[in-house]
Design an enzyme around this catalytic site. Structure first.
Site, PDB file in Angstrom:
ATOM      1  N   PHE A 134      24.746 -50.133  22.055  1.00 31.71           N
ATOM      2  CA  PHE A 134      26.122 -50.103  22.526  1.00 31.71           C
ATOM      3  C   PHE A 134      27.077 -49.099  22.132  1.00 31.71           C
ATOM      4  O   PHE A 134      28.070 -49.179  21.479  1.00 31.71           O
ATOM      5  CB  PHE A 134      27.132 -51.638  22.220  1.00 31.71           C
ATOM      6  CG  PHE A 134      26.154 -53.018  22.547  1.00 31.71           C
ATOM      7  CD1 PHE A 134      26.475 -53.268  23.621  1.00 31.71           C
ATOM      8  CD2 PHE A 134      25.291 -53.570  21.458  1.00 31.71           C
ATOM      9  CE1 PHE A 134      25.504 -54.689  23.975  1.00 31.71           C
ATOM     10  CE2 PHE A 134      24.687 -54.534  21.680  1.00 31.71           C
ATOM     11  CZ  PHE A 134      24.928 -55.297  23.022  1.00 31.71           C
TER      12      PHE A 134
ATOM     13  N   ARG B  14      32.571 -46.220  11.323  1.00 31.05           N
ATOM     14  CA  ARG B  14      31.341 -45.148  11.950  1.00 31.05           C
ATOM     15  C   ARG B  14      31.075 -44.413  10.346  1.00 31.05           C
ATOM     16  O   ARG B  14      29.908 -44.257  10.279  1.00 31.05           O
ATOM     17  CB  ARG B  14      31.907 -44.258  12.997  1.00 31.05           C
ATOM     18  CG  ARG B  14      32.059 -44.963  14.215  1.00 31.05           C
ATOM     19  CD  ARG B  14      32.402 -43.951  15.235  1.00 31.05           C
ATOM     20  NE  ARG B  14      33.614 -43.729  15.606  1.00 31.05           N
ATOM     21  CZ  ARG B  14      34.359 -44.235  16.437  1.00 31.05           C
ATOM     22  NH1 ARG B  14      33.950 -45.148  17.004  1.00 31.05           N
ATOM     23  NH2 ARG B  14      35.815 -43.946  16.428  1.00 31.05           N
TER      24      ARG B  14
ATOM     25  N   CYS C  53      34.312 -57.769  18.386  1.00 25.92           N
ATOM     26  CA  CYS C  53      35.581 -57.328  18.614  1.00 25.92           C
ATOM     27  C   CYS C  53      36.184 -58.601  19.429  1.00 25.92           C
ATOM     28  O   CYS C  53      37.228 -58.373  20.244  1.00 25.92           O
ATOM     29  CB  CYS C  53      35.523 -56.157  19.526  1.00 25.92           C
ATOM     30  SG  CYS C  53      34.703 -56.172  21.152  1.00 25.92           S
TER      31      CYS C  53
ATOM     32  N   ALA D 127      20.904 -53.661  26.611  1.00 25.10           N
ATOM     33  CA  ALA D 127      20.759 -53.961  25.251  1.00 25.10           C
ATOM     34  C   ALA D 127      19.794 -55.000  24.934  1.00 25.10           C
ATOM     35  O   ALA D 127      18.669 -54.791  24.188  1.00 25.10           O
ATOM     36  CB  ALA D 127      22.244 -54.226  24.477  1.00 25.10           C
TER      37      ALA D 127
END
Ligand code: SAH
Length: 407
Positions: free
Chosen positions: A240, A224, A351, A291
């Site tokens: 997201f 981030r 991920c 999304a």
């Protein structure tokens, strides 16, 4: 009976012989023994029991915990013949994991940190996240579920938390592991509202009792901040967004001109709005939307962004679904690239452990090719350092975060 057999009999309840030519991964310290590698079992181990793993001709390789209902039939915890898998072993491993974070300066009661990262800390099946003075524990192995008391005692002795919660039973785990562990309070008190944690000078409210996973995505902490470094003066789309971490970091640490954060979950949207407010991120707005639909509709309206962040949930649950997942990654990344102005920044994550770094970068290369844009990889990042990866079990290296400049 030779002397060493007496000694090892005391340390395990059964002996598992590995098929010839199948022992190499375990000599290489890989901790998962699948059923297909097993030649025969001497003894009748109950689930959760300690077993010795030996070559087809009886030489010791490792010691682990048995689970008759799991695809991972044995999880290996030691490769040292005289190390017992008793309470002392568990306490020592937990102490080592916690002291690693403490020595790296990652542990503070004001912030959040992953204290135990399963295989990454040689504790396959246990994840412990700390948020302020609370701990959230996630258990993904039956043998560890049976040892919850010892685990909680150790954590209480070391850290004196206000409470320990059991969280985030993963979808499908019951079937995979024979484990049914609903969320519950294990020790101490239950937080009566969000827990506030600091992250690079920002503050985030974490919903420990109902949030996703253990409440927050600690693995993306450094990413981030890395993404925010590119945000100055840019219009940012944070897709997201969950609790809004990338958006808040871009708006406040990164000085983005504006941020639009999007998530399909209404709970996530209200968390992200609360976190925007908490940090006084007045240039950030949060919307509930799907999304794929939102990316397409922004594109149809001819909207452009200086930075697009894509941090979708796990698209691939297994190697078998990797090619479908790659198609989904291709689709959203293509939509993301199409929304970028020339010189824009794409921060794109995966991920899915089943998608390798190379597969992910190849997918991005194909996106560049199809969209007629040149993609420059500026950074390729992984999870934060409180998520160490066991080099003998690279399946634990799941997070990829590529920062790419799009011409
Ligand atoms: N970026 C976040 C973590 C994202 S986790 C952070 O830094 O904390 C993935 C998020 O994607 C979840 O919040 C989930 O609700 C959301 N999500 C899943 N499917 C979605 C979809 N089709 N459209 C939009 N959001 C979706």
């Amino acid at each position: 009976m030779p002397e060493n057999d007496v000694a090892s009999a005391a340390l395990s309840e059964a002996t598992v012989f590995i098929k010839p030519k199948r022992a190499r991964p375990f000599f290489g310290r890989h901790p998962w023994v699948l059923e297909s590698a097993i030649l025969r079992v001497d003894g009748e181990p109950a689930s959760g029991a300690v077993v010795d793993v030996v070559t087809h001709d009886g030489n010791f390789i490792a010691r682990g915990l048995w689970n008759a209902s799991s695809r991972i039939r044995i999880r290996l915890y030691t490769f040292v013949e005289d190390e017992a898998l008793d309470e002392t072993f568990l306490r020592t491993r937990i102490e080592n994991a916690v002291s690693l974070r403490q020595s790296l300066g990652l542990y503070s009661e004001k912030s959040g940190c992953r204290l135990i990262n399963s295989e990454g800390d040689s504790l396959s099946g246990i994840i412990v996240d700390q948020y302020g003075s609370y701990l959230a524990l996630q258990v993904t192995a039956l043998a560890m579920a049976e040892r919850l008391d010892v685990i909680c005692d150790s954590l209480e002795n070391l850290l004196r938390p206000k409470g320990i919660l059991l969280r985030g039973a993963e979808r499908g785990l019951g079937k995979l592991e024979g484990l049914h562990l609903p969320d519950r309070q294990l020790r101490g008190e239950r937080p009566d509202g969000p827990i506030f944690v600091e992250e690079h000078g920002l503050r985030f409210g974490v919903d420990l009792t109902e949030g996703q996973k253990t409440g927050y995505y600690l693995d993306q902490r450094e990413n981030r901040q890395a993404a925010a470094a590119y945000a100055a003066g840019r219009r940012v789309l944070d897709m997201f967004c969950y609790s809004g971490g990338f958006g808040v970091a871009s708006a406040i640490s990164g000085n983005a001109s504006s941020v639009l954060s999007v998530d399909s979950s209404i709970k996530a949207v209200s968390l992200a709005r609360a976190n925007a407010e908490l940090n006084n991120a007045t240039t950030m707005s949060v919307e509930q939307a799907d999304a794929f639909e939102k990316l397409s509709s922004l594109h149809e309206k001819g909207e452009k962004f200086g930075m697009v962040i894509l941090d979708p949930p796990k698209f691939a649950r297994s190697r078998a679904s990797a090619s479908d997942a790659l198609r989904a990654y291709h689709r959203i990344n293509r939509l993301g690239v199409d929304l970028l102005e020339p010189g824009g920044i794409l921060v794109t994550c995966s991920c899915s452990g089943a998608i390798s770094r190379d597969d992910f970068l190849m997918m991005l290369s194909a996106v560049g090719q199809r969209s007629g844009r040149t993609l420059q990889l500026l950074e390729h990042r992984g999870a934060a350092i409180d998520h160490p990866v066991n080099l003998h079990c690279l399946e634990g290296e799941y997070l990829k975060c590529s920062i790419v400049r799009v011409d």
